[in-house]
Write a protein that holds these residues in place. Structure first.
Motif, PDB file in Angstrom:
ATOM      1  N   ALA A  31       3.416  10.827   8.057  1.00  0.00           N
ATOM      2  CA  ALA A  31       3.073  10.333   9.393  1.00  0.00           C
ATOM      3  C   ALA A  31       4.162   9.428   9.961  1.00  0.00           C
ATOM      4  CB  ALA A  31       1.746   9.576   9.334  1.00  0.00           C
ATOM      5  N   GLY A  32       5.206   9.161   9.156  1.00  0.00           N
ATOM      6  CA  GLY A  32       6.297   8.306   9.605  1.00  0.00           C
ATOM      7  C   GLY A  32       5.929   6.844   9.669  1.00  0.00           C
ATOM      8  N   LEU A  33       4.962   6.436   8.815  1.00  0.00           N
ATOM      9  CA  LEU A  33       4.474   5.066   8.846  1.00  0.00           C
ATOM     10  C   LEU A  33       4.667   4.392   7.497  1.00  0.00           C
ATOM     11  CD1 LEU A  33       1.161   5.792  10.775  1.00  0.00           C
ATOM     12  CD2 LEU A  33       3.238   4.760  11.716  1.00  0.00           C
ATOM     13  N   THR A  34       4.779   3.071   7.513  1.00  0.00           N
ATOM     14  CA  THR A  34       4.929   2.299   6.286  1.00  0.00           C
ATOM     15  C   THR A  34       3.578   2.147   5.611  1.00  0.00           C
ATOM     16  OG1 THR A  34       6.747   1.044   7.268  1.00  0.00           O
ATOM     17  CG2 THR A  34       5.664   0.073   5.342  1.00  0.00           C
ATOM     18  N   PRO A  35       3.485   2.368   4.290  1.00  0.00           N
ATOM     19  CA  PRO A  35       2.208   2.149   3.600  1.00  0.00           C
ATOM     20  C   PRO A  35       1.690   0.739   3.863  1.00  0.00           C
ATOM     21  CG  PRO A  35       3.747   3.257   2.150  1.00  0.00           C
ATOM     22  CD  PRO A  35       4.529   2.865   3.377  1.00  0.00           C
ATOM     23  N   PRO A  36       0.402   0.591   4.126  1.00  0.00           N
ATOM     24  CA  PRO A  36      -0.133  -0.715   4.525  1.00  0.00           C
ATOM     25  C   PRO A  36      -0.202  -1.698   3.360  1.00  0.00           C
ATOM     26  CG  PRO A  36      -1.897   0.884   4.287  1.00  0.00           C
ATOM     27  CD  PRO A  36      -0.618   1.653   4.125  1.00  0.00           C
ATOM     28  N   ALA A  37      -0.070  -2.985   3.685  1.00  0.00           N
ATOM     29  CA  ALA A  37      -0.223  -4.036   2.679  1.00  0.00           C
ATOM     30  C   ALA A  37      -1.693  -4.307   2.385  1.00  0.00           C
ATOM     31  CB  ALA A  37       0.456  -5.317   3.161  1.00  0.00           C
ATOM     32  N   GLU A  38      -2.555  -4.050   3.352  1.00  0.00           N
ATOM     33  CA  GLU A  38      -4.003  -4.149   3.183  1.00  0.00           C
ATOM     34  C   GLU A  38      -4.620  -2.884   3.759  1.00  0.00           C
ATOM     35  OE1 GLU A  38      -6.064  -7.723   4.281  1.00  0.00           O
ATOM     36  OE2 GLU A  38      -4.244  -8.938   4.156  1.00  0.00           O
ATOM     37  N   PRO A  39      -5.825  -2.527   3.321  1.00  0.00           N
ATOM     38  CA  PRO A  39      -6.449  -1.310   3.834  1.00  0.00           C
ATOM     39  C   PRO A  39      -6.605  -1.334   5.355  1.00  0.00           C
ATOM     40  CG  PRO A  39      -7.594  -2.045   1.866  1.00  0.00           C
ATOM     41  CD  PRO A  39      -6.627  -3.137   2.223  1.00  0.00           C
ATOM     42  N   GLY A  81       1.408  16.451  10.209  1.00  0.00           N
ATOM     43  CA  GLY A  81       2.627  16.203   9.457  1.00  0.00           C
ATOM     44  C   GLY A  81       3.494  17.424   9.230  1.00  0.00           C
ATOM     45  N   ARG A  82       3.016  18.594   9.625  1.00  0.00           N
ATOM     46  CA  ARG A  82       3.799  19.807   9.430  1.00  0.00           C
ATOM     47  C   ARG A  82       4.896  19.922  10.490  1.00  0.00           C
ATOM     48  NH1 ARG A  82       1.507  23.471   5.943  1.00  0.00           N
ATOM     49  NH2 ARG A  82       2.569  25.208   6.960  1.00  0.00           N
TER      50      ARG A  82
END
Length: 286
Positions: A87-95, A250-251
């Protein structure tokens, strides 16, 4: 135990699967598979039943969503690092938390309707957690004590409404039929460890998603504990815990659902959903 609800939409009856995966009617014992039936004492009473002595459900009975009367339908976003990457996003630090409308819940083989005006309806195979006892500000070590069991969820999403219309994600998450649940609710002792569960989704026979719950950034005990810091969770509430990579958004190029498509998805121990896609506008006109 594997608990089910069967019958016509809005008139489902409670049931369980016997050792031969036949539906046994529980309506003489409990009113529904809902919050009132998911407390530990009631589940113990159901475990003690002789399944073979219960009446069989009618042959070919429709399976409804495996939980009725859902209050909160909460979901966790970007809970797999590889999905965040696509998705081009940074994994979150919190949910990341959002809500799905309980009115979007359907059965595991019902039709998914593309809503009027939708251009980017997408799929997401997910492990869902079903709460069994009241849960408020619980510690992570005690969180599973409040879980009745698990089920398969398809977090259908309209990406244009989710990402391009401003505000929160829930705009793209709660349209009618956007929350297939089931086929069954596996109680905690039935499924065992929710980690290490293979998960997959096929579109028209082609594999789109392959993943494993072992790859969740935030595991089930943490998720339940975390959400309970912000709201009271009640029996029958459902939490969808995120999806692995392979969604249509994401494809390259992106691929979205269209009328006539068929989704098949599953998680080890939680069964399989088969879902035909229809156009809601055409269905209404018919």
């Amino acid at each position: 135990m594997k608990l089910v609800r069967f019958g016509e939409p809005g008139a489902e009856r409670p049931g369980l699967l016997d050792s031969e995966n036949r539906i046994r009617d529980l309506s003489g014992v409990i009113a529904d598979i809902n919050g009132a039936a998911l407390d530990p004492a009631t589940l113990d009473r159901l475990r003690a039943l002789d399944a073979g002595a219960l009446p069989l459900a009618p042959a070919g009975a429709r399976l409804g969503p495996c939980v009725g009367g859902v209050g909160h339908f909460i979901a966790v976003g970007l809970n797999y690092a590889d999905h965040a990457a696509e998705a081009g996003l940074t994994p979150p630090a919190e949910p990341i938390l959002f809500s799905k409308a309980p009115s979007c819940i359907i059965g595991p083989h019902d039709d998914v309707l593309i809503p009027p005006g939708s251009t980017k309806t997408d799929w997401e195979v997910e492990l869902a957690v079903v709460i069994g006892s009241p849960c408020s500000r619980v510690h992570e070590a005690e969180a599973l004590d409040h879980v009745a069991g698990y089920c398969l969820c398809n977090d259908i999403s309209e990406r244009a409404w989710q990402n391009e219309r401003g505000g929160t994600w829930m705009k793209g998450k709660g349209a009618p039929t956007f929350g297939p649940l089931g086929p069954w609710l596996a109680t905690r002792e039935e499924l065992g460890d929710a980690n290490g569960r293979a998960m997959w989704l096929d579109l028209n026979g082609e594999r789109m998603q392959t993943g494993n719950t072992e790859n969740m950034i935030f595991r089930v005990p943490f998720i339940v504990s975390y959400i309970s810091q912000f709201m009271d969770l009640r029996p029958g509430d459902v939490i969808a815990t995120g999806t692995p990579p392979g969604v249509g958004m994401g494809r390259k190029p992106p691929l979205f659902l269209k009328a006539g498509d068929r989704m098949t998805l599953g998680i080890d121990g939680l069964g399989v959903q088969d879902l035909n896609v229809r156009d809601a506008s055409r269905q209404a006109a018919a």
